[in-house]
Design a protein around this motif. Structure first.
Motif, PDB file in Angstrom:
ATOM      1  N   ARG A   5     -12.666  -4.290  -2.706  1.00 19.46           N
ATOM      2  CA  ARG A   5     -12.446  -4.532  -4.132  1.00 19.46           C
ATOM      3  C   ARG A   5     -11.089  -5.182  -4.330  1.00 19.46           C
ATOM      4  NH1 ARG A   5     -14.779  -1.002  -7.859  1.00 19.46           N
ATOM      5  NH2 ARG A   5     -13.867  -2.483  -9.308  1.00 19.46           N
ATOM      6  N   THR A   6     -11.012  -6.086  -5.295  1.00 22.67           N
ATOM      7  CA  THR A   6      -9.747  -6.645  -5.763  1.00 22.67           C
ATOM      8  C   THR A   6      -9.659  -6.312  -7.243  1.00 22.67           C
ATOM      9  OG1 THR A   6      -9.869  -8.461  -4.182  1.00 22.67           O
ATOM     10  CG2 THR A   6      -8.354  -8.731  -6.040  1.00 22.67           C
ATOM     11  N   VAL A   7      -8.559  -5.666  -7.624  1.00 21.12           N
ATOM     12  CA  VAL A   7      -8.383  -5.218  -9.003  1.00 21.12           C
ATOM     13  C   VAL A   7      -6.985  -5.606  -9.471  1.00 21.12           C
ATOM     14  CG1 VAL A   7      -8.270  -3.200 -10.511  1.00 21.12           C
ATOM     15  CG2 VAL A   7      -9.942  -3.269  -8.674  1.00 21.12           C
ATOM     16  N   THR A   8      -6.898  -6.071 -10.718  1.00 20.97           N
ATOM     17  CA  THR A   8      -5.597  -6.362 -11.327  1.00 20.97           C
ATOM     18  C   THR A   8      -5.479  -5.555 -12.609  1.00 20.97           C
ATOM     19  OG1 THR A   8      -5.512  -8.596 -10.403  1.00 20.97           O
ATOM     20  CG2 THR A   8      -4.110  -8.160 -12.314  1.00 20.97           C
ATOM     21  N   TRP A   9      -4.306  -4.922 -12.751  1.00 22.18           N
ATOM     22  CA  TRP A   9      -4.001  -4.164 -13.958  1.00 22.18           C
ATOM     23  C   TRP A   9      -2.824  -4.798 -14.687  1.00 22.18           C
ATOM     24  CZ3 TRP A   9      -4.553  -1.398  -9.293  1.00 22.18           C
ATOM     25  CH2 TRP A   9      -5.631  -0.507  -9.234  1.00 22.18           C
ATOM     26  N   GLU A  10      -2.857  -4.763 -16.000  1.00 22.54           N
ATOM     27  CA  GLU A  10      -1.663  -5.005 -16.792  1.00 22.54           C
ATOM     28  C   GLU A  10      -0.990  -3.636 -16.885  1.00 22.54           C
ATOM     29  OE1 GLU A  10      -0.167  -6.542 -21.158  1.00 22.54           O
ATOM     30  OE2 GLU A  10      -2.250  -5.926 -20.913  1.00 22.54           O
ATOM     31  N   VAL A  11       0.234  -3.548 -16.381  1.00 17.43           N
ATOM     32  CA  VAL A  11       0.955  -2.278 -16.365  1.00 17.43           C
ATOM     33  C   VAL A  11       1.928  -2.296 -17.543  1.00 17.43           C
ATOM     34  CG1 VAL A  11       2.331  -0.667 -15.003  1.00 17.43           C
ATOM     35  CG2 VAL A  11       0.683  -2.175 -13.863  1.00 17.43           C
ATOM     36  N   THR A  12       1.463  -1.787 -18.663  1.00 21.88           N
ATOM     37  CA  THR A  12       2.253  -1.835 -19.897  1.00 21.88           C
ATOM     38  C   THR A  12       3.539  -1.028 -19.785  1.00 21.88           C
ATOM     39  OG1 THR A  12       0.893  -0.040 -20.780  1.00 21.88           O
ATOM     40  CG2 THR A  12       0.264  -2.284 -21.384  1.00 21.88           C
ATOM     41  N   TYR A  17       2.460  -6.449 -14.080  1.00 20.62           N
ATOM     42  CA  TYR A  17       1.102  -6.518 -13.558  1.00 20.62           C
ATOM     43  C   TYR A  17       1.081  -5.997 -12.134  1.00 20.62           C
ATOM     44  CZ  TYR A  17       0.314  -9.535 -17.519  1.00 20.62           C
ATOM     45  OH  TYR A  17       0.232 -10.009 -18.798  1.00 20.62           O
ATOM     46  N   GLU A  18      -0.109  -5.559 -11.709  1.00 26.09           N
ATOM     47  CA  GLU A  18      -0.302  -5.139 -10.327  1.00 26.09           C
ATOM     48  C   GLU A  18      -1.670  -5.591  -9.873  1.00 26.09           C
ATOM     49  OE1 GLU A  18      -0.701  -1.099  -7.623  1.00 26.09           O
ATOM     50  OE2 GLU A  18       0.316  -1.001  -9.552  1.00 26.09           O
ATOM     51  N   THR A  19      -1.750  -6.095  -8.655  1.00 28.23           N
ATOM     52  CA  THR A  19      -3.018  -6.438  -8.024  1.00 28.23           C
ATOM     53  C   THR A  19      -3.123  -5.655  -6.731  1.00 28.23           C
ATOM     54  OG1 THR A  19      -3.095  -8.662  -8.974  1.00 28.23           O
ATOM     55  CG2 THR A  19      -4.404  -8.294  -6.988  1.00 28.23           C
ATOM     56  N   VAL A  20      -4.317  -5.128  -6.479  1.00 23.70           N
ATOM     57  CA  VAL A  20      -4.575  -4.395  -5.244  1.00 23.70           C
ATOM     58  C   VAL A  20      -5.825  -4.949  -4.575  1.00 23.70           C
ATOM     59  CG1 VAL A  20      -5.932  -2.550  -6.329  1.00 23.70           C
ATOM     60  CG2 VAL A  20      -4.753  -2.102  -4.186  1.00 23.70           C
ATOM     61  N   TRP A  21      -5.769  -5.032  -3.259  1.00 21.24           N
ATOM     62  CA  TRP A  21      -6.905  -5.384  -2.424  1.00 21.24           C
ATOM     63  C   TRP A  21      -7.240  -4.108  -1.675  1.00 21.24           C
ATOM     64  CZ3 TRP A  21      -2.596  -8.289  -3.261  1.00 21.24           C
ATOM     65  CH2 TRP A  21      -2.794  -9.536  -3.855  1.00 21.24           C
ATOM     66  N   SER A  28     -12.272   7.556   2.808  1.00 19.04           N
ATOM     67  CA  SER A  28     -11.013   6.880   3.178  1.00 19.04           C
ATOM     68  C   SER A  28     -10.737   5.667   2.302  1.00 19.04           C
ATOM     69  CB  SER A  28     -11.030   6.476   4.651  1.00 19.04           C
ATOM     70  OG  SER A  28     -11.988   5.454   4.864  1.00 19.04           O
ATOM     71  N   LEU A  29      -9.473   5.293   2.288  1.00 23.00           N
ATOM     72  CA  LEU A  29      -9.002   4.162   1.491  1.00 23.00           C
ATOM     73  C   LEU A  29      -7.915   3.432   2.261  1.00 23.00           C
ATOM     74  CD1 LEU A  29      -8.545   2.614  -1.272  1.00 23.00           C
ATOM     75  CD2 LEU A  29      -6.979   4.462  -1.859  1.00 23.00           C
ATOM     76  N   ARG A  30      -8.015   2.127   2.284  1.00 15.87           N
ATOM     77  CA  ARG A  30      -6.955   1.254   2.806  1.00 15.87           C
ATOM     78  C   ARG A  30      -6.701   0.224   1.717  1.00 15.87           C
ATOM     79  NH1 ARG A  30      -6.404   1.282   8.620  1.00 15.87           N
ATOM     80  NH2 ARG A  30      -5.252  -0.643   8.404  1.00 15.87           N
ATOM     81  N   ALA A  31      -5.431  -0.037   1.440  1.00 15.32           N
ATOM     82  CA  ALA A  31      -5.131  -0.976   0.362  1.00 15.32           C
ATOM     83  C   ALA A  31      -3.790  -1.647   0.595  1.00 15.32           C
ATOM     84  CB  ALA A  31      -5.100  -0.241  -0.973  1.00 15.32           C
ATOM     85  N   ARG A  32      -3.687  -2.834   0.034  1.00 20.04           N
ATOM     86  CA  ARG A  32      -2.392  -3.509  -0.047  1.00 20.04           C
ATOM     87  C   ARG A  32      -2.264  -4.007  -1.469  1.00 20.04           C
ATOM     88  NH1 ARG A  32      -3.255  -9.075   0.749  1.00 20.04           N
ATOM     89  NH2 ARG A  32      -5.379  -9.439   1.440  1.00 20.04           N
ATOM     90  N   GLY A  33      -1.052  -3.924  -2.003  1.00 19.93           N
ATOM     91  CA  GLY A  33      -0.868  -4.292  -3.387  1.00 19.93           C
ATOM     92  C   GLY A  33       0.450  -4.988  -3.634  1.00 19.93           C
ATOM     93  N   ARG A  34       0.503  -5.649  -4.778  1.00 21.81           N
ATOM     94  CA  ARG A  34       1.703  -6.343  -5.233  1.00 21.81           C
ATOM     95  C   ARG A  34       1.865  -6.029  -6.714  1.00 21.81           C
ATOM     96  NH1 ARG A  34       1.180  -6.661  -0.576  1.00 21.81           N
ATOM     97  NH2 ARG A  34       1.115  -8.464   0.781  1.00 21.81           N
TER      98      ARG A  34
END
Length: 183
Positions: A5-12, A17-21, A28-34
């Motif tokens: 999944r790729t998800v982007t949030w507006e972080v008010t 903003y944040e995007t996670v892959w 289990s969960l593996r993720a990288r985000g910016r």
């Protein structure tokens, strides 16, 4: 089977903003985000998160950049309740199973999925290894998650609470007073 999944949030809460892959598998969960924030001052965060079975945090590697410079954190859980940061033992969150990266909607996923709080009634209290941003300081944090309805969970810590909405994979769709998913 793993779901990517790729998800982007507006972080008010951070004015950013944040995007996670993310890759979600059975337990289990593996993720990288910016993430980029502008409040109280502009900053950038990059991170990689890895959990073990049962969505228990194994490792969070984060780098932050702001006007003061760049800093990094290598936060590890030993699988028995012990934590270390950059190789040194952390006694504060001893016994915690999860990390919680400040202003990051993704890290609410682990305890909610592990305890089935999206589908079944219940309330759980947790101790978290909470990582503040952008300074990347780790502190213990007491948090409570309460099932409200399918896909809805109340998060509370101290005097803050918010009723979170999750999608079918357990990723935050709406986090009032903090973030909302785009797209």
């Amino acid at each position: 089977m793993r779901a990517s999944r790729t998800v982007t949030w507006e972080v008010t809460a951070s004015g950013g903003y944040e995007t996670v892959w993310a890759e979600l598998g059975p337990g289990s969960l593996r993720a990288r985000g910016r993430a980029v924030g502008t409040l109280p001052e502009p900053y950038w965060i990059t991170y990689e998160l890895e959990t073990a079975d049962g969505f228990v945090t194994r490792r969070l590697v984060a780098t932050a950049e702001d006007a003061a410079g760049s800093r990094s954190l290598d936060l590890r859980h030993d699988g028995r309740g012990g934590w270390s940061a950059d190789g040194g033992r952390l006694p504060g969150p001893e016994g915690a199973l999860d990390c919680d990266l400040g202003l990051c909607p993704l890290t609410n996923t682990m305890p909610v999925l592990r305890h089935g709080l999206l589908r079944a009634p219940g309330e759980r209290d947790f101790l978290m290894a909470w990582v503040s941003v952008p300074d990347l300081v780790v502190r213990p944090s007491r948090q409570t998650y309460t099932h409200l309805a399918p896909g809805r969970v109340r998060y509370a810590s101290g005097d803050f609470s918010s009723d979170l909405e999750f999608d079918e994979d357990g990723l935050v769709a709406r986090y009032p007073r903090l973030a909302r998913r785009l797209g």
